[in-house]
Design a protein around this motif. Structure first.
Motif, mmCIF file in Angstrom:
data_model
loop_
_atom_site.group_PDB
_atom_site.id
_atom_site.type_symbol
_atom_site.label_atom_id
_atom_site.label_comp_id
_atom_site.label_asym_id
_atom_site.label_seq_id
_atom_site.Cartn_x
_atom_site.Cartn_y
_atom_site.Cartn_z
ATOM 1 N N ALA A 1 21.613 58.541 -39.360
ATOM 2 C CA ALA A 1 20.705 57.539 -39.920
ATOM 3 C C ALA A 1 20.123 57.980 -41.263
ATOM 4 C CB ALA A 1 19.576 57.246 -38.930
ATOM 5 N N GLY A 2 20.521 59.182 -41.736
ATOM 6 C CA GLY A 2 20.048 59.660 -43.028
ATOM 7 C C GLY A 2 18.758 60.457 -42.976
ATOM 8 N N THR A 3 18.329 60.842 -41.785
ATOM 9 C CA THR A 3 17.102 61.615 -41.633
ATOM 10 C C THR A 3 17.399 63.105 -41.781
ATOM 11 O OG1 THR A 3 16.221 59.968 -40.115
ATOM 12 C CG2 THR A 3 15.202 62.144 -40.040
ATOM 13 N N PRO A 4 16.670 63.825 -42.638
ATOM 14 C CA PRO A 4 16.874 65.267 -42.745
ATOM 15 C C PRO A 4 16.498 65.967 -41.433
ATOM 16 C CG PRO A 4 15.590 64.439 -44.599
ATOM 17 C CD PRO A 4 15.683 63.336 -43.593
ATOM 18 N N VAL A 5 17.431 66.756 -40.881
ATOM 19 C CA VAL A 5 17.221 67.441 -39.605
ATOM 20 C C VAL A 5 17.432 68.934 -39.790
ATOM 21 C CG1 VAL A 5 18.005 67.644 -37.212
ATOM 22 C CG2 VAL A 5 18.066 65.420 -38.334
ATOM 23 N N ARG A 6 16.563 69.732 -39.221
ATOM 24 C CA ARG A 6 16.742 71.182 -39.182
ATOM 25 C C ARG A 6 16.920 71.586 -37.720
ATOM 26 N NH1 ARG A 6 11.901 74.816 -39.840
ATOM 27 N NH2 ARG A 6 12.243 75.079 -37.644
ATOM 28 N N GLY A 7 18.072 72.123 -37.408
ATOM 29 C CA GLY A 7 18.348 72.531 -36.036
ATOM 30 C C GLY A 7 19.585 71.833 -35.519
ATOM 31 N N PRO A 8 19.856 71.922 -34.263
ATOM 32 C CA PRO A 8 18.985 72.484 -33.234
ATOM 33 C C PRO A 8 18.931 74.005 -33.285
ATOM 34 C CG PRO A 8 21.039 71.741 -32.240
ATOM 35 C CD PRO A 8 21.087 71.362 -33.694
ATOM 36 N N ASP A 9 17.795 74.511 -32.874
ATOM 37 C CA ASP A 9 17.548 75.943 -32.790
ATOM 38 C C ASP A 9 17.167 76.271 -31.358
ATOM 39 O OD1 ASP A 9 17.831 76.464 -35.607
ATOM 40 O OD2 ASP A 9 15.849 75.570 -35.866
ATOM 41 N N GLU A 10 17.213 77.552 -31.026
ATOM 42 C CA GLU A 10 16.836 77.963 -29.676
ATOM 43 C C GLU A 10 15.857 79.142 -29.742
ATOM 44 O OE1 GLU A 10 19.019 78.535 -25.417
ATOM 45 O OE2 GLU A 10 20.104 77.747 -27.109
ATOM 46 N N PRO A 11 14.591 78.852 -30.111
ATOM 47 C CA PRO A 11 13.589 79.917 -30.096
ATOM 48 C C PRO A 11 13.297 80.330 -28.649
ATOM 49 C CG PRO A 11 12.555 77.809 -30.536
ATOM 50 C CD PRO A 11 14.032 77.569 -30.496
ATOM 51 N N PRO A 12 12.573 81.424 -28.444
ATOM 52 C CA PRO A 12 12.315 81.917 -27.089
ATOM 53 C C PRO A 12 11.663 80.895 -26.149
ATOM 54 C CG PRO A 12 11.651 83.552 -28.696
ATOM 55 C CD PRO A 12 12.019 82.302 -29.461
ATOM 56 N N TRP A 13 10.942 79.933 -26.681
ATOM 57 C CA TRP A 13 10.216 78.989 -25.824
ATOM 58 C C TRP A 13 11.010 77.729 -25.504
ATOM 59 C CZ3 TRP A 13 8.830 80.524 -30.675
ATOM 60 C CH2 TRP A 13 9.031 79.601 -31.698
ATOM 61 N N GLY A 14 12.249 77.578 -26.000
ATOM 62 C CA GLY A 14 13.075 76.422 -25.635
ATOM 63 C C GLY A 14 13.873 75.869 -26.799
#
Length: 61
Positions: free
Chosen positions: A22-35
């Protein structure tokens, strides 16, 4: 004043794909220690996070 929101999801990966398509800037997915999570900026330039399920980072598609 900047605002920061968040939401729970059952599939972070699918949500990232939909947002990016949809043209939305996304960072990730990431997997930090909390989820598993991803960050994105909405059309009003507000940063939000989505956290929840999905395949672990590095899992072949």
């Amino acid at each position: 004043m900047a605002r920061h929101g968040g939401s729970a999801t059952t599939d972070v990966d699918a949500d990232c794909v939909r947002l990016a398509e949809a043209g939305t800037p996304v960072r990730g997915p990431d997997e930090p220690p909390w989820g598993r999570m991803a960050s994105f900026t909405d059309p009003r330039r507000q940063r939000s996070d989505a956290a929840g399920g999905g395949a672990p980072v590095g899992t072949p598609a």
